[in-house]
Write a protein that holds these residues in place. Structure first.
Motif, PDB file in Angstrom:
ATOM      1  N   VAL A 106      -1.995  -0.313  -3.671  1.00 29.47           N
ATOM      2  CA  VAL A 106      -2.781   0.812  -3.175  1.00 29.47           C
ATOM      3  C   VAL A 106      -2.175   2.092  -3.727  1.00 29.47           C
ATOM      4  N   GLY A 107      -3.028   2.946  -4.262  1.00 28.07           N
ATOM      5  CA  GLY A 107      -2.595   4.257  -4.736  1.00 28.07           C
ATOM      6  C   GLY A 107      -2.717   5.272  -3.622  1.00 28.07           C
ATOM      7  N   LEU A 108      -1.660   6.002  -3.367  1.00 29.41           N
ATOM      8  CA  LEU A 108      -1.642   7.011  -2.309  1.00 29.41           C
ATOM      9  C   LEU A 108      -1.401   8.384  -2.925  1.00 29.41           C
ATOM     10  N   VAL A 109      -2.113   9.384  -2.418  1.00 31.04           N
ATOM     11  CA  VAL A 109      -1.940  10.759  -2.870  1.00 31.04           C
ATOM     12  C   VAL A 109      -1.191  11.518  -1.784  1.00 31.04           C
ATOM     13  N   ARG A 110      -0.200  12.319  -2.194  1.00 33.38           N
ATOM     14  CA  ARG A 110       0.558  13.130  -1.245  1.00 33.38           C
ATOM     15  C   ARG A 110      -0.334  14.250  -0.696  1.00 33.38           C
TER      16      ARG A 110
ATOM     17  N   LYS B 240      -2.896   9.895   1.533  1.00 32.57           N
ATOM     18  CA  LYS B 240      -4.290   9.463   1.629  1.00 32.57           C
ATOM     19  C   LYS B 240      -4.516   8.382   0.571  1.00 32.57           C
ATOM     20  N   PRO B 241      -5.031   7.210   0.978  1.00 34.96           N
ATOM     21  CA  PRO B 241      -5.293   6.161  -0.004  1.00 34.96           C
ATOM     22  C   PRO B 241      -6.455   6.554  -0.915  1.00 34.96           C
ATOM     23  N   VAL B 242      -6.288   6.349  -2.224  1.00 40.20           N
ATOM     24  CA  VAL B 242      -7.339   6.721  -3.164  1.00 40.20           C
ATOM     25  C   VAL B 242      -7.822   5.543  -4.019  1.00 40.20           C
ATOM     26  N   SER B 243      -6.994   4.531  -4.164  1.00 44.30           N
ATOM     27  CA  SER B 243      -7.415   3.384  -4.968  1.00 44.30           C
ATOM     28  C   SER B 243      -6.787   2.114  -4.427  1.00 44.30           C
ATOM     29  N   GLU B 244      -7.426   0.982  -4.748  1.00 45.75           N
ATOM     30  CA  GLU B 244      -6.929  -0.306  -4.287  1.00 45.75           C
ATOM     31  C   GLU B 244      -7.194  -1.330  -5.381  1.00 45.75           C
ATOM     32  N   PHE B 245      -6.188  -2.183  -5.620  1.00 47.83           N
ATOM     33  CA  PHE B 245      -6.325  -3.205  -6.639  1.00 47.83           C
ATOM     34  C   PHE B 245      -5.606  -4.455  -6.157  1.00 47.83           C
ATOM     35  N   SER B 246      -6.294  -5.604  -6.156  1.00 45.55           N
ATOM     36  CA  SER B 246      -5.691  -6.854  -5.715  1.00 45.55           C
ATOM     37  C   SER B 246      -5.625  -7.812  -6.887  1.00 45.55           C
ATOM     38  N   GLU B 247      -4.424  -8.342  -7.126  1.00 47.86           N
ATOM     39  CA  GLU B 247      -4.246  -9.270  -8.242  1.00 47.86           C
ATOM     40  C   GLU B 247      -4.441 -10.714  -7.822  1.00 47.86           C
ATOM     41  N   ASP B 248      -3.835 -11.092  -6.702  1.00 50.42           N
ATOM     42  CA  ASP B 248      -3.813 -12.511  -6.326  1.00 50.42           C
ATOM     43  C   ASP B 248      -4.530 -12.826  -5.022  1.00 50.42           C
TER      44      ASP B 248
ATOM     45  N   ALA C 244      -4.263  -3.344   3.476  1.00 53.48           N
ATOM     46  CA  ALA C 244      -4.956  -2.449   2.541  1.00 53.48           C
ATOM     47  C   ALA C 244      -6.313  -2.035   3.110  1.00 53.48           C
ATOM     48  N   LYS C 245      -6.980  -2.950   3.773  1.00 56.85           N
ATOM     49  CA  LYS C 245      -8.272  -2.625   4.393  1.00 56.85           C
ATOM     50  C   LYS C 245      -8.081  -1.630   5.543  1.00 56.85           C
ATOM     51  N   GLN C 246      -6.988  -1.797   6.318  1.00 51.62           N
ATOM     52  CA  GLN C 246      -6.704  -0.864   7.411  1.00 51.62           C
ATOM     53  C   GLN C 246      -6.384   0.521   6.864  1.00 51.62           C
ATOM     54  N   LEU C 247      -5.700   0.555   5.726  1.00 47.04           N
ATOM     55  CA  LEU C 247      -5.352   1.834   5.110  1.00 47.04           C
ATOM     56  C   LEU C 247      -6.601   2.630   4.755  1.00 47.04           C
ATOM     57  N   LYS C 248      -7.605   1.953   4.227  1.00 46.29           N
ATOM     58  CA  LYS C 248      -8.848   2.631   3.823  1.00 46.29           C
ATOM     59  C   LYS C 248      -9.561   3.248   5.022  1.00 46.29           C
TER      60      LYS C 248
ATOM     61  N   SER D   7       6.311  -2.085   0.094  1.00 45.74           N
ATOM     62  CA  SER D   7       7.216  -1.771  -1.011  1.00 45.74           C
ATOM     63  C   SER D   7       6.531  -0.791  -1.948  1.00 45.74           C
ATOM     64  N   VAL D   8       7.296   0.208  -2.361  1.00 44.95           N
ATOM     65  CA  VAL D   8       6.779   1.210  -3.283  1.00 44.95           C
ATOM     66  C   VAL D   8       6.979   0.683  -4.694  1.00 44.95           C
ATOM     67  N   VAL D   9       5.896   0.612  -5.437  1.00 43.70           N
ATOM     68  CA  VAL D   9       5.936   0.070  -6.795  1.00 43.70           C
ATOM     69  C   VAL D   9       6.257   1.177  -7.792  1.00 43.70           C
ATOM     70  N   ASN D  10       5.643   2.354  -7.590  1.00 46.26           N
ATOM     71  CA  ASN D  10       5.894   3.475  -8.495  1.00 46.26           C
ATOM     72  C   ASN D  10       5.631   4.795  -7.775  1.00 46.26           C
ATOM     73  N   THR D  11       6.145   5.866  -8.360  1.00 48.22           N
ATOM     74  CA  THR D  11       5.925   7.202  -7.820  1.00 48.22           C
ATOM     75  C   THR D  11       5.499   8.127  -8.947  1.00 48.22           C
ATOM     76  N   SER D  12       4.875   9.206  -8.571  1.00 48.96           N
ATOM     77  CA  SER D  12       4.521  10.255  -9.526  1.00 48.96           C
ATOM     78  C   SER D  12       4.602  11.578  -8.788  1.00 48.96           C
ATOM     79  N   ARG D  13       4.314  12.668  -9.487  1.00 53.79           N
ATOM     80  CA  ARG D  13       4.346  13.958  -8.801  1.00 53.79           C
ATOM     81  C   ARG D  13       3.197  14.088  -7.812  1.00 53.79           C
ATOM     82  N   ASP D  14       2.153  13.296  -7.993  1.00 53.98           N
ATOM     83  CA  ASP D  14       0.984  13.371  -7.127  1.00 53.98           C
ATOM     84  C   ASP D  14       1.002  12.376  -5.977  1.00 53.98           C
ATOM     85  N   GLY D  15       1.719  11.258  -6.126  1.00 52.98           N
ATOM     86  CA  GLY D  15       1.662  10.262  -5.076  1.00 52.98           C
ATOM     87  C   GLY D  15       2.529   9.051  -5.322  1.00 52.98           C
TER      88      GLY D  15
END
Length: 164
Positions: A87-91, A73-81, A52-56, A34-42
């Protein structure tokens, strides 16, 4: 004080949960996310921690979201629970195929709508006026009948000469 255009930081647009369905493709395998948010960069996506580990580690990652396909391309990862990770992805490259209608040459079937095409209306008006001017009573009264008769006979002679 205003900042130049290139210095502005990008902002993120939150995606509603009902519109957030997407597919992430890792090495040819498709996984729902599920996409949580979008920006012009990703994008920011939410996936299980295993994914998430496979993505890296993946060399090529694609994201299909809202009929768009992107290489990302994955650039960041954050786990809450501990179950899911954000995971932050860059276009990198847009892979969306665009279908352009192409036609070669002229078609024997006209592609106009009689209800909306103004040239059809103009042709109709010209045909009506020509018909009125050619009628024996109106054409004789206006003095156009001999001229139209001469024009039609000239066209017929030209066609006959061309055929011979």
């Amino acid at each position: 004080m205003t900042r130049p255009h290139d210095v502005r930081s990008s902002f993120r647009c939150t995606i509603a949960p009902e519109d957030s369905a997407a597919v992430v493709k890792i090495s040819g395998k498709k996984f729902n996310c599920s996409v949580v948010n979008t920006s012009r960069d990703g994008f920011g996506i939410r996936v299980p921690c295993k994914l998430a580990k496979q993505l890296k580690k993946a060399k090529r990652v694609e994201l299909v979201f809202r009929n768009e396909r992107w290489q990302v391309k994955p650039v960041s990862e954050f786990s809450e629970d501990g179950k899911t990770a954000s995971v932050g992805l860059v276009r990198i490259v847009e892979l969306t195929k665009i279908n352009l209608h192409q036609s070669i040459g002229f078609s024997s079937v006209p592609k106009f709508s009689p209800g909306t095409d103004p040239s059809f209306l103009v042709a109709l008006v010209v045909a009506f006026l020509l018909t009125c001017v050619c009628l024996p009573g109106i054409g004789t009264h206006l003095g156009t009948a001999p001229k139209i008769r001469d024009g039609v006979s000239y066209l017929m002679r030209t066609v006959a000469e061309t055929m011979n």
